[in-house]
Design an enzyme around this catalytic site. Sequence first.
Site, PDB file in Angstrom:
ATOM      1  CE  LYS A 273      -2.247  -0.514   3.816  1.00  0.00           C
ATOM      2  NZ  LYS A 273      -1.618  -1.707   4.359  1.00  0.00           N
TER       3      LYS A 273
ATOM      4  NE  ARG B 243      -7.666   0.707  12.991  1.00  0.00           N
ATOM      5  CZ  ARG B 243      -7.175   1.758  13.608  1.00  0.00           C
ATOM      6  NH1 ARG B 243      -6.347   2.563  12.971  1.00  0.00           N
ATOM      7  NH2 ARG B 243      -7.499   2.025  14.849  1.00  0.00           N
TER       8      ARG B 243
ATOM      9  NE  ARG C 179       7.093  -3.195   7.189  1.00  0.00           N
ATOM     10  CZ  ARG C 179       5.787  -2.945   7.258  1.00  0.00           C
ATOM     11  NH1 ARG C 179       5.184  -2.335   6.262  1.00  0.00           N
ATOM     12  NH2 ARG C 179       5.092  -3.318   8.309  1.00  0.00           N
TER      13      ARG C 179
ATOM     14  NE  ARG D 150       7.577  -0.549  10.420  1.00  0.00           N
ATOM     15  CZ  ARG D 150       6.579  -0.266   9.599  1.00  0.00           C
ATOM     16  NH1 ARG D 150       6.825   0.124   8.369  1.00  0.00           N
ATOM     17  NH2 ARG D 150       5.340  -0.384  10.000  1.00  0.00           N
TER      18      ARG D 150
END
Length: 195
Positions: A15, A91, A130, A136
């Site tokens: 996205k 969402r 990722r 992260r």
Amino acid sequence: MTTRLLIVGPQGSGKGTQGQRVAEAYGVPVVSTGDIFRANIKGGTELGLKVKAIADAGNLVPDDVTGEIVSDRLSQSDAIERGFLLDGYPRNAAQVAYLDDFLASHSAALDAVILLDVPRAESVARITGRAEIEGRSDDTEDAVAHRLDIYESETAPIAETYAQRGVLDRIDGVGTLEQVTERIFAALDARSLIR
């Protein structure tokens, strides 16, 4: 001419990357709740500290907080004059209603909703990759599984709402970056949205 778009899909569907490409092509700002939250976390703001604790637990930021942030951003001149591409909001059904009310108060509506379809296994593989690259803290295996469960139960159903309104474009999100972008542009071109 204004163009108001929404891009949805599970975490790891691309996205953010596709949203940037589409927004650049249409000359509209990306309004990404994730980016807003991460900027606040990085800046150590009060909102950032609150959001970090929620995200680290694998949970999503409450609707009222997110709604205020989004409506504030959509009220800025660039979004009013040119439009926007929403990424990460709405969402769930409550957020759809909040966005509907906000847009109606500005005599506006979404022009298209892009749904990136990606199988769960592909999403997990992309997110864990990722996490290794970006480090992260919110991309632990348990947190990812929890967020995907929430997506499947709360966010996926909003696609039906937008499909009933005739604004949903379901896009195969598996393929090269360029292939997916071209599929999105073909769908938006079919709606006569001008780049």
